[in-house]
Design an enzyme around this catalytic site. Structure first.
Site, PDB file in Angstrom:
ATOM      1  CE  LYS A  48      -3.818  -0.197  -0.381  1.00 55.58           C
ATOM      2  NZ  LYS A  48      -4.497  -0.410  -1.123  1.00 55.58           N
ATOM      3  CB  SER A 269      -3.419 -11.288   1.408  1.00 53.26           C
ATOM      4  OG  SER A 269      -1.973 -10.420   1.445  1.00 53.26           O
TER       5      SER A 269
HETATM    6  C1  LIG Z   1      -2.794  -7.382   2.912  1.00 54.21           C
HETATM    7  C2  LIG Z   1      -3.194  -6.526   1.679  1.00 54.21           C
HETATM    8  N1  LIG Z   1      -2.969  -5.461   1.432  1.00 54.21           N
HETATM    9  C3  LIG Z   1      -3.382  -4.756   0.391  1.00 54.21           C
HETATM   10  C4  LIG Z   1      -3.514  -5.426  -0.834  1.00 54.21           C
HETATM   11  C5  LIG Z   1      -3.656  -4.790  -2.014  1.00 54.21           C
HETATM   12  O1  LIG Z   1      -4.977  -4.746  -2.406  1.00 54.21           O
HETATM   13  P1  LIG Z   1      -5.517  -3.483  -3.439  1.00 54.21           P
HETATM   14  O2  LIG Z   1      -4.353  -3.069  -4.386  1.00 54.21           O
HETATM   15  O3  LIG Z   1      -6.767  -4.201  -4.388  1.00 54.21           O
HETATM   16  O4  LIG Z   1      -6.194  -2.549  -2.471  1.00 54.21           O
HETATM   17  C6  LIG Z   1      -3.694  -6.802  -0.660  1.00 54.21           C
HETATM   18  C7  LIG Z   1      -3.989  -7.495  -2.041  1.00 54.21           C
HETATM   19  O5  LIG Z   1      -3.535  -8.310  -2.492  1.00 54.21           O
HETATM   20  C8  LIG Z   1      -3.487  -7.319   0.621  1.00 54.21           C
HETATM   21  O6  LIG Z   1      -3.366  -8.841   0.362  1.00 54.21           O
END
Ligand SMILES: Cc1ncc(COP(=O)(O)O)c(C=O)c1O
Length: 308
Positions: A48, A269
């Site tokens: 993120k 994840s």
């Molecule tokens: C723990 C975690 N944070 C963030 C994300 C990012 O997701 P997005 O780019 O869809 O906000 C993911 C997705 O794979 C995730 O598993």
């Protein structure tokens, strides 16, 4: 009102450019290589950092953050840590609406950076935290600038310009060819949309597989989609998705522990995405799969993930 000057922070140069690791050995599959970006090494400990820095810098450059208003957003935790970290580094006050079941490490770290935290009922899920942030933004526009990572176009663009490019460059440099498949989870849809778009534009034959938890509360960071009433993020381009693959916490945890024993200390994840990649590799005739390992395993110590 004059925009506050965009401050320099040496941290910004450390976002992205993360190691590309090969995780296929966790699947014990012959004939298919699985590569992933190790996002936990970003200063904020997760993928993120990429969209948050991009959204923050854009808001500073365009004058949305004018020194008076606070940056407001909802987050399941990782984005919250990134907002709090870079807000502190750049002198931007931050307010976050986070479901109360976010892990202890996340909540403490957000507070430590000085961000204001508004916790919502865990049983209501992420979508309620999003609705709460929207309500605050519309009721107090003089106090908050709503960053809205679910609708902010800079979110997917960060992945289009960085994550997608790093995956393609690294994989082509190693194997001489682009990946056949990109496996992604969906939080806001930023990763899937940005990387998926970059890969399909460059190599239209690339297939995009979305790993989707089929139950609530599911896997931290990944949105369950497909149930009546589930909020579909505005930036998620569903036309990019070729296959939806259900993933469960029971699949993610053993994979997570295998990855840890292979030297990759990552969150659930990441386990879910590598599990999904292994399923694709076992079922389809593919030689190379790209994915991401979204965050560090440190973030889940208090959840008991590593206890046994
Ligand atoms: C723990 C975690 N944070 C963030 C994300 C990012 O997701 P997005 O780019 O869809 O906000 C993911 C997705 O794979 C995730 O598993």
């Amino acid at each position: 009102m004059a925009a506050i000057p965009v401050r320099e922070s040496p941290l910004l140069a450390r976002v992205g450019h993360v190691p590309l690791v090969e995780v296929g050995s966790a699947c014990e599959l012959a004939g298919c290589r699985v590569f992933a970006t190790l996002e936990g090494v970003n200063p904020g400990g997760s993928i993120k950092d990429r969209p948050v820095v991009r959204m923050l810098m854009k808001a500073l450059q365009t004058g949305h953050l004018d020194g008076e208003r606070r940056l407001l957003d909802s987050s399941s935790g990782n984005a919250g840590i990134s907002y709090a970290l870079y807000g502190a580094a750049l002198g931007v006050p931050v307010t976050l609406v986070v479901p109360g079941n976010a892990s202890r490490e996340r909540l403490d770290r957000i507070r430590a950076s000085g961000a204001e935290l508004i916790l919502t009922d865990p049983l209501e899920g992420y979508d309620f935290a999003v609705a709460e942030a929207r309500r605050l933004a519309s009721e107090q526009p003089e106090r908050y600038w709503y960053c809205d990572q679910y609708s902010n176009e800079e979110n997917w663009r960060a992945h289009y310009d960085t994550t997608g490019v790093e995956l393609l460059r690294g994989i082509i440099a190693t194997t001489g060819r682009p990946p056949d498949v990109f496996v992604a989870g969906i939080g806001t849809g930023g990763t899937l949309t940005g990387v998926g778009r970059r890969m399909k534009e460059a190599y239209p034959a690339t297939r995009v597989v979305a790993a989707i938890p089929d139950e609530f509360p599911g896997i931290e960071g990944l949105k369950p989609l497909g149930h009546p009433g589930d909020m579909v993020p505005a930036i998620l381009d569903e036309s990019l998705i070729d296959r939806r693959l259900p993933v469960r916490m029971e699949d993610a945890i053993p994979m997570c522990r295998r990855l840890a024993r292979a030297g990759l200390f990552v969150g659930p994840s990441a386990g879910a995405l590598v599990y999904a990649a292994c399923r694709v590799a076992a079922e389809d005739d593919v030689r190379c799969i790209a994915t991401v390992l979204p965050d560090t395993g440190e973030r889940y110590v208090s959840t008991g993930l590593w206890a046994s």
